[in-house]
Enzyme design. Structure first.
Site, mmCIF file in Angstrom:
data_model
loop_
_atom_site.group_PDB
_atom_site.id
_atom_site.type_symbol
_atom_site.label_atom_id
_atom_site.label_comp_id
_atom_site.label_asym_id
_atom_site.label_seq_id
_atom_site.Cartn_x
_atom_site.Cartn_y
_atom_site.Cartn_z
ATOM 1 N N CYS A 152 3.911 -16.156 33.951
ATOM 2 C CA CYS A 152 2.887 -17.006 34.293
ATOM 3 C C CYS A 152 3.550 -18.216 34.967
ATOM 4 O O CYS A 152 2.725 -18.372 36.506
ATOM 5 C CB CYS A 152 2.157 -17.899 33.162
ATOM 6 N N HIS A 154 -4.183 -15.309 36.435
ATOM 7 C CA HIS A 154 -2.767 -16.325 34.841
ATOM 8 C C HIS A 154 -2.751 -14.690 35.324
ATOM 9 O O HIS A 154 -2.749 -13.398 35.296
ATOM 10 C CB HIS A 154 -3.130 -17.044 34.307
ATOM 11 N N HIS A 171 1.811 -22.021 28.565
ATOM 12 C CA HIS A 171 0.992 -21.440 30.251
ATOM 13 C C HIS A 171 0.789 -22.663 30.996
ATOM 14 O O HIS A 171 0.184 -23.263 30.206
ATOM 15 C CB HIS A 171 -0.333 -20.643 29.542
#
Length: 170
Positions: free
Chosen positions: A75, A141, A129
């Site tokens: 990510c 993402h 994240h």
């Protein structure tokens, strides 16, 4: 749509373009930035390039530690790659360092395309994240091992519960 409504719409569009055009002696970039700061332009050119490239990368495999198209992305690696390659902006490598940076904090209600959104796993303490906001309550993402770069919605039960913060790097 009636001819009258079309004519009015075109007139309004033309008027907006004339009012937004730079004054003699000013640069287009200065005018653009002024409009952007007044909210007349929803995203910067950098943000637009970042988001366009993010769309092109949909389907790229997730790879922990990955920071390139050939390796795949985790990510934060995806974000580092996007901002560096498309905007010439160097952002920190990890989500924690990104969040702790001096870049502008953004309220969820004021998200703009190109902002970075951060999540904690199921709302717990540890930052887990991040992704790039693309508008319409969606973000791109690199989710996790076995998955690919994709679009998800902030309205999704999991992402809504896990949402933590946002930053503007552009």
């Amino acid at each position: 749509m009636s001819k009258f409504k079309v004519a009015v719409a075109l007139c309004c569009l033309f008027s907006s373009a004339v009012l937004a055009s730079p004054k003699p002696g000013s640069s287009i970039n200065t005018t653009y930035r002024t409009l952007e700061s007044r909210g007349a332009v929803s995203t910067s050119r950098h943000a637009s390039k970042v988001v366009s490239r993010a769309h092109e990368l949909i389907g790229t495999p997730y790879r922990w530690g990955g920071m390139s198209v050939s390796q795949g992305f985790d990510c934060s690696g995806l974000l580092v790659y996007l901002f560096r390659s498309e905007a010439g902006i160097h952002i920190p490598r990890t989500t924690s360092l990104m969040l702790g940076s001096a870049s502008k904090d953004v309220d969820r209600a004021n998200l703009k395309s190109g902002d970075v959104v951060f999540f904690k796993h199921n709302g717990r303490q540890r930052l887990k994240h991040a992704g790039v906001y693309i508008g319409n309550n969606k973000f791109i993402h690199a989710p996790r091992t076995g998955k690919h770069v994709r679009i998800d919605s902030l309205s999704n039960k999991y992402w809504n519960k896990s949402y933590f913060a946002a930053k503007r790097f552009h």
